[in-house]
Design a protein around this motif. Structure first.
Motif, PDB file in Angstrom:
ATOM      1  N   GLY A 103      40.480  20.293 -39.813  1.00  0.00           N
ATOM      2  CA  GLY A 103      40.650  18.868 -39.580  1.00  0.00           C
ATOM      3  C   GLY A 103      40.067  18.034 -40.699  1.00  0.00           C
ATOM      4  N   LEU A 104      40.328  16.727 -40.666  1.00  0.00           N
ATOM      5  CA  LEU A 104      39.908  15.848 -41.765  1.00  0.00           C
ATOM      6  C   LEU A 104      38.413  15.894 -42.023  1.00  0.00           C
ATOM      7  N   THR A 217      27.093  33.993 -28.921  1.00  0.00           N
ATOM      8  CA  THR A 217      27.734  33.929 -27.609  1.00  0.00           C
ATOM      9  C   THR A 217      27.846  32.487 -27.127  1.00  0.00           C
ATOM     10  N   VAL A 218      26.745  31.736 -27.267  1.00  0.00           N
ATOM     11  CA  VAL A 218      26.753  30.326 -26.849  1.00  0.00           C
ATOM     12  C   VAL A 218      27.780  29.546 -27.653  1.00  0.00           C
ATOM     13  N   MET A 219      27.824  29.790 -28.964  1.00  0.00           N
ATOM     14  CA  MET A 219      28.738  29.058 -29.839  1.00  0.00           C
ATOM     15  C   MET A 219      30.198  29.373 -29.511  1.00  0.00           C
ATOM     16  N   ARG A 220      30.482  30.641 -29.312  1.00  0.00           N
ATOM     17  CA  ARG A 220      31.853  31.038 -28.982  1.00  0.00           C
ATOM     18  C   ARG A 220      32.310  30.390 -27.677  1.00  0.00           C
ATOM     19  N   GLU A 221      31.434  30.431 -26.666  1.00  0.00           N
ATOM     20  CA  GLU A 221      31.801  29.872 -25.371  1.00  0.00           C
ATOM     21  C   GLU A 221      31.956  28.360 -25.447  1.00  0.00           C
ATOM     22  N   ALA A 222      31.043  27.682 -26.155  1.00  0.00           N
ATOM     23  CA  ALA A 222      31.120  26.220 -26.273  1.00  0.00           C
ATOM     24  C   ALA A 222      32.385  25.798 -27.018  1.00  0.00           C
ATOM     25  N   THR A 223      32.676  26.484 -28.111  1.00  0.00           N
ATOM     26  CA  THR A 223      33.870  26.157 -28.888  1.00  0.00           C
ATOM     27  C   THR A 223      35.138  26.388 -28.071  1.00  0.00           C
ATOM     28  N   ALA A 224      35.165  27.508 -27.343  1.00  0.00           N
ATOM     29  CA  ALA A 224      36.338  27.813 -26.517  1.00  0.00           C
ATOM     30  C   ALA A 224      36.551  26.733 -25.455  1.00  0.00           C
ATOM     31  N   ARG A 225      35.467  26.252 -24.848  1.00  0.00           N
ATOM     32  CA  ARG A 225      35.591  25.210 -23.826  1.00  0.00           C
ATOM     33  C   ARG A 225      36.123  23.913 -24.422  1.00  0.00           C
ATOM     34  N   MET A 226      35.626  23.536 -25.602  1.00  0.00           N
ATOM     35  CA  MET A 226      36.111  22.309 -26.236  1.00  0.00           C
ATOM     36  C   MET A 226      37.573  22.432 -26.645  1.00  0.00           C
ATOM     37  N   LYS A 227      37.938  23.594 -27.180  1.00  0.00           N
ATOM     38  CA  LYS A 227      39.320  23.781 -27.619  1.00  0.00           C
ATOM     39  C   LYS A 227      40.284  23.817 -26.435  1.00  0.00           C
ATOM     40  N   LEU A 273      40.903  17.663 -31.996  1.00  0.00           N
ATOM     41  CA  LEU A 273      39.524  18.049 -31.659  1.00  0.00           C
ATOM     42  C   LEU A 273      38.531  17.317 -32.547  1.00  0.00           C
ATOM     43  N   ASN A 274      38.841  17.168 -33.828  1.00  0.00           N
ATOM     44  CA  ASN A 274      37.977  16.394 -34.737  1.00  0.00           C
ATOM     45  C   ASN A 274      37.812  14.968 -34.238  1.00  0.00           C
ATOM     46  N   LEU A 275      38.908  14.350 -33.816  1.00  0.00           N
ATOM     47  CA  LEU A 275      38.855  12.966 -33.348  1.00  0.00           C
ATOM     48  C   LEU A 275      38.054  12.846 -32.060  1.00  0.00           C
ATOM     49  N   VAL A 276      38.245  13.770 -31.142  1.00  0.00           N
ATOM     50  CA  VAL A 276      37.517  13.719 -29.881  1.00  0.00           C
ATOM     51  C   VAL A 276      36.023  13.857 -30.120  1.00  0.00           C
TER      52      VAL A 276
END
Length: 467
Positions: A103-104, A217-227, A273-276
């Motif tokens: 993203g930008l 693990t935390v990062m993967r789960e957090a990113t997956a939830r946001m995506k 996702l960048n904008l959100v």
């Protein structure tokens, strides 16, 4: 000698290290320096500025960084020589690739970035932003209703949590024409987890995300939830070719000038996702800090309320009113001076350069920290004081433009700047019409968590009083 050869010789001489000053170096093997940045980055950098001046080299995780702190240096990097200073191979943006993709925000730069920016820019012009301010007004009124049961009671509200939910409702209504309900809280918690992990990686990269660990693990789960949050909206719209007049529809319709093509679905995912993330964090942190600072400085609060009452005469503010709410805008600017959400950024020098007489080699990492620059004593008198008058026309005329850069500058200035400023002003105005917020008795000073963004630690909590 022909003119081209002569110019090449002059250019080489200008950039030759023997002709330019060496940048002062913060001793990397001093134990105090090894741990100073990790413990308290802005305090460490402020001490280095006091000792070495506005340009010096230090190390983050063993990686040499050139800190630039003077407005002229910042203008040089972000504006005058912006084409030479890209985000390619920079620590912050390499770390955030896991979340932000291409993203930008973290796009390295060059022709690809320019092409993508040109495609998206029309969607965020001031006249287009005005079209979406009704969402900001509606959700600000919703926030005011949320706080009504707490008014007059001695139990504080968690301003940061509540504003976070409203900020997400605003951006998702503007992007997707959709209400998010409870999923807003899910995104908010996921972002908080990701922000904390990225902040810890920036100070200590071991173990990296490539190795099994709790934070991976935390990062993967957090990113997956946001995506998942973003993709659930985008997928439905793309599948039905639904290009209604919201921000997502505008992005779906936008065509590249060179070939008439559209963004791929993958690029849409990244950009949305960048904008959100950007809209959510700027609003959540900005409003939280502003309300805390207003509550802490009742004289500012009274002048603020006087402006709101005088200019609006009790009616709900609109986008057309924002130019008249000058003191409200000064409060926003002063809040962003003290607590810029995206308070640090990096660039990499594509070619060697002469930066105010100092030699910058090709490949050098350049580090900018607005928290430190926004407290530069040469340009900000009593810099820790909250004083919106700094942003009166006279105050602004008295200092260089790049002593203040909360949204960046130059060709990479934040694309959502006008959206963010309108949102911050409208939310503050609507709250001020209804409530006076107070700091609970015995509550200590708020502390900023120095993560990838500058977030109020544990959230701002304030008492709500009806006016």
């Amino acid at each position: 000698m022909n003119s081209s050869a002569g110019n090449d010789t002059l250019q080489h001489a200008r950039h030759a290290p023997k002709r330019l000053k060496k940048i002062p170096v913060v001793t990397p093997w001093d134990p105090r320096n090894l741990v100073g940045f990790r413990r308290d980055p802005v305090a460490f950098l402020a001490k280095c500025v006091a000792r070495y001046g506005d340009i010096f080299k230090f190390h983050i995780l063993g990686i040499p960084m050139i800190m630039v702190n003077h407005p002229d240096h910042i203008e040089h990097v972000l504006v005058r020589r912006a084409e030479n200073y890209t985000k390619k191979d920079t620590l912050i943006f390499d770390l955030t690739e896991f979340v932000l993709g291409n993203g930008l925000i973290r796009n390295p730069g060059g022709p690809e970035y320019a092409r993508q920016r040109k495609l998206m820019q029309p969607t965020f012009r001031p006249n287009v932003v005005g079209f979406f301010t009704q969402n900001m007004i509606d959700e600000s009124l919703h926030l005011a209703e949320m706080w009504r049961p707490a008014a007059g009671k001695d139990t504080p509200v968690n301003v940061t949590d509540d504003v976070g939910q409203i900020a997400l409702r605003i951006v998702t209504r503007s992007l997707f024409s959709a209400d998010v309900g409870e999923t807003a809280r899910e995104f908010e918690l996921a972002f908080a987890d990701a922000n904390e992990v990225l902040g810890s990686l920036f100070r200590n990269p071991f173990p990296p995300l490539s190795l099994p660990s709790r934070r991976r693990t935390v990062m993967r789960e957090a990113t997956a939830r946001m995506k998942r949050f973003v993709q659930s909206f985008v997928e439905r719209r793309v599948a039905t070719n639904d290009v209604r007049d919201d921000l997502l529809g505008m992005l779906m319709r936008a065509t590249y000038e060179d070939d008439g093509g559209h963004m791929t679905v993958e690029q849409l995912y990244d950009e949305v996702l960048n904008l959100v993330i950007a809209a959510f964090e700027t609003t959540t942190s900005g409003i939280s800090w502003a309300l805390y600072l207003i509550a802490k400085h009742p004289e500012v609060g009274q002048r603020f309320v006087n402006e709101i009452d005088t200019k609006l005469q009790g009616r709900i503010p609109t986008y057309r009113d924002l130019n008249e709410l000058t003191y409200t805008r000064q409060i926003v600017d002063e809040t962003l001076r003290l607590y810029t959400p995206a308070y640090q950024t990096m660039r990499s020098a594509s070619e060697s350069d002469d930066l105010d007489g100092y030699y910058v080699p090709a490949g050098a990492n350049i580090y900018l920290n607005s928290y430190v620059t926004h407290r530069h004593p040469e340009f900000w008198d009593n810099p820790e004081k909250f004083d919106p008058e700094r942003f009166s026309p006279e105050g602004m005329a008295a200092r260089p433009k790049h002593a203040y850069f909360p949204f960046g500058s130059g060709p990479r200035i934040c694309i959502g700047k006008y959206f963010a400023l309108a949102e911050l002003q409208l939310i503050l105005a609507i709250i001020a019409q209804r409530y006076r917020l107070e700091i609970p008795p015995g509550q200590g000073e708020m502390v900023a968590d120095q993560l990838i963004t500058l977030h109020p630690r544990n959230g701002v909590r304030l008492l709500v009083r009806e006016r």
